[in-house]
Design a protein around this motif. Sequence first.
Motif, PDB file in Angstrom:
ATOM      1  N   UNK A   1      43.838  50.617  44.918  1.00  0.00           N
ATOM      2  CA  UNK A   1      43.461  50.003  46.190  1.00  0.00           C
ATOM      3  C   UNK A   1      42.052  50.427  46.603  1.00  0.00           C
ATOM      4  N   UNK A   2      41.743  51.725  46.438  1.00  0.00           N
ATOM      5  CA  UNK A   2      40.401  52.207  46.764  1.00  0.00           C
ATOM      6  C   UNK A   2      39.364  51.514  45.876  1.00  0.00           C
ATOM      7  N   UNK A   3      39.675  51.394  44.588  1.00  0.00           N
ATOM      8  CA  UNK A   3      38.771  50.715  43.660  1.00  0.00           C
ATOM      9  C   UNK A   3      38.587  49.247  44.042  1.00  0.00           C
TER      10      UNK A   3
ATOM     11  N   UNK B   1      33.921  48.258  46.693  1.00  0.00           N
ATOM     12  CA  UNK B   1      32.706  47.460  46.484  1.00  0.00           C
ATOM     13  C   UNK B   1      32.365  46.559  47.670  1.00  0.00           C
ATOM     14  N   UNK B   2      33.391  45.927  48.261  1.00  0.00           N
ATOM     15  CA  UNK B   2      33.147  45.036  49.388  1.00  0.00           C
ATOM     16  C   UNK B   2      32.654  45.802  50.606  1.00  0.00           C
TER      17      UNK B   2
ATOM     18  N   UNK C   1      34.551  38.332  53.285  1.00  0.00           N
ATOM     19  CA  UNK C   1      34.962  39.255  52.236  1.00  0.00           C
ATOM     20  C   UNK C   1      35.544  40.536  52.802  1.00  0.00           C
ATOM     21  N   UNK C   2      34.960  41.026  53.897  1.00  0.00           N
ATOM     22  CA  UNK C   2      35.491  42.234  54.536  1.00  0.00           C
ATOM     23  C   UNK C   2      36.900  41.991  55.071  1.00  0.00           C
TER      24      UNK C   2
ATOM     25  N   UNK D   1      40.986  39.894  42.375  1.00  0.00           N
ATOM     26  CA  UNK D   1      40.617  39.013  43.488  1.00  0.00           C
ATOM     27  C   UNK D   1      39.632  39.696  44.433  1.00  0.00           C
ATOM     28  N   UNK D   2      39.847  40.999  44.710  1.00  0.00           N
ATOM     29  CA  UNK D   2      38.940  41.723  45.613  1.00  0.00           C
ATOM     30  C   UNK D   2      37.543  41.829  45.010  1.00  0.00           C
ATOM     31  N   UNK D   3      37.468  42.079  43.717  1.00  0.00           N
ATOM     32  CA  UNK D   3      36.152  42.190  43.063  1.00  0.00           C
ATOM     33  C   UNK D   3      35.461  40.833  42.988  1.00  0.00           C
TER      34      UNK D   3
END
Length: 294
Positions: free
Chosen positions: A129-131, A135-136, A173-174, A275-277
Amino acid sequence: MEIFGFSIWSIIGVLAFLIVAPFIGCILAGLDRKITAGMQGRVGPKLLQPWWDFRKLLAKEDATVNGAQDLYVWLYLIFIVLSGMVFFAGGNFLLCVFIQTLGALFFILAGYSSRSPYADLGAERETVQVMSYEPMVLLVAIGMFLATGSFYVADLLSVEMPLVRYLPLIFIGFLYVLTIKLRKSPFDISMAQHAHQEIVRGIVTEFSGRTLALVELSHWYETILFLGWTGMFVIWAGGWVAAVVAIVVALVIWFFEIWIDNNFARFKWETMLKSAWWVALVAGTINIVYLLFI
């Protein structure tokens, strides 16, 4: 006016966060339960049930697995509080992010220190989750610097237009990774705030008594900190009107996160990470290029 080199407003912000934030966080946790229950057709617990649960945990016998676990949880709480103090004092947002991440790493170490297979799995998922969100969040700091020329939150109080005017895609994104940071479904893979998707509660499986109470207290502080980050996007030099707008926007988004939590099933960790990246890459790149040409 300054006291020992600090402005009076910075001192007020720090004291307000230290004293008021846990109470507001507790009330929001109670509202979360009530709203969730209403969405599921239940009555739900009382509004102050999180507070009674917290007191009950403090009164229980301390049965931690080892001393290291207690130490890591205390460090987790301390660094979350320090991060909030930096933010609400109007300090360096990038420093605030690094301190909060350090606190998250101590929370992961606390999970690993319990030597439980369930907690180990939860700690591994917390690491993912931290990873996923880091980046965002770093792109938020970079975009903030490009838009205002400063990393300092206090400087947002002197801008004529809200930060979201310059960072619309980074803001979106945030909000995407905010779901991860608030541990809401579909991204509550390390632990669920309501434990409504599992019998064994992830990373805090072996936590009990005072240790678990400290974790809950940390979550209350975190909730206010992350809502503060959200409000940062819509604050401007508009005095109390801007402050009210920021609070309203943060609360609306908080309610939206509860709605998401109750309407989406949990994703796999691979889906969350990818998806987050991708969101960070696409939203961050386009928005930064946009900033370079305006």
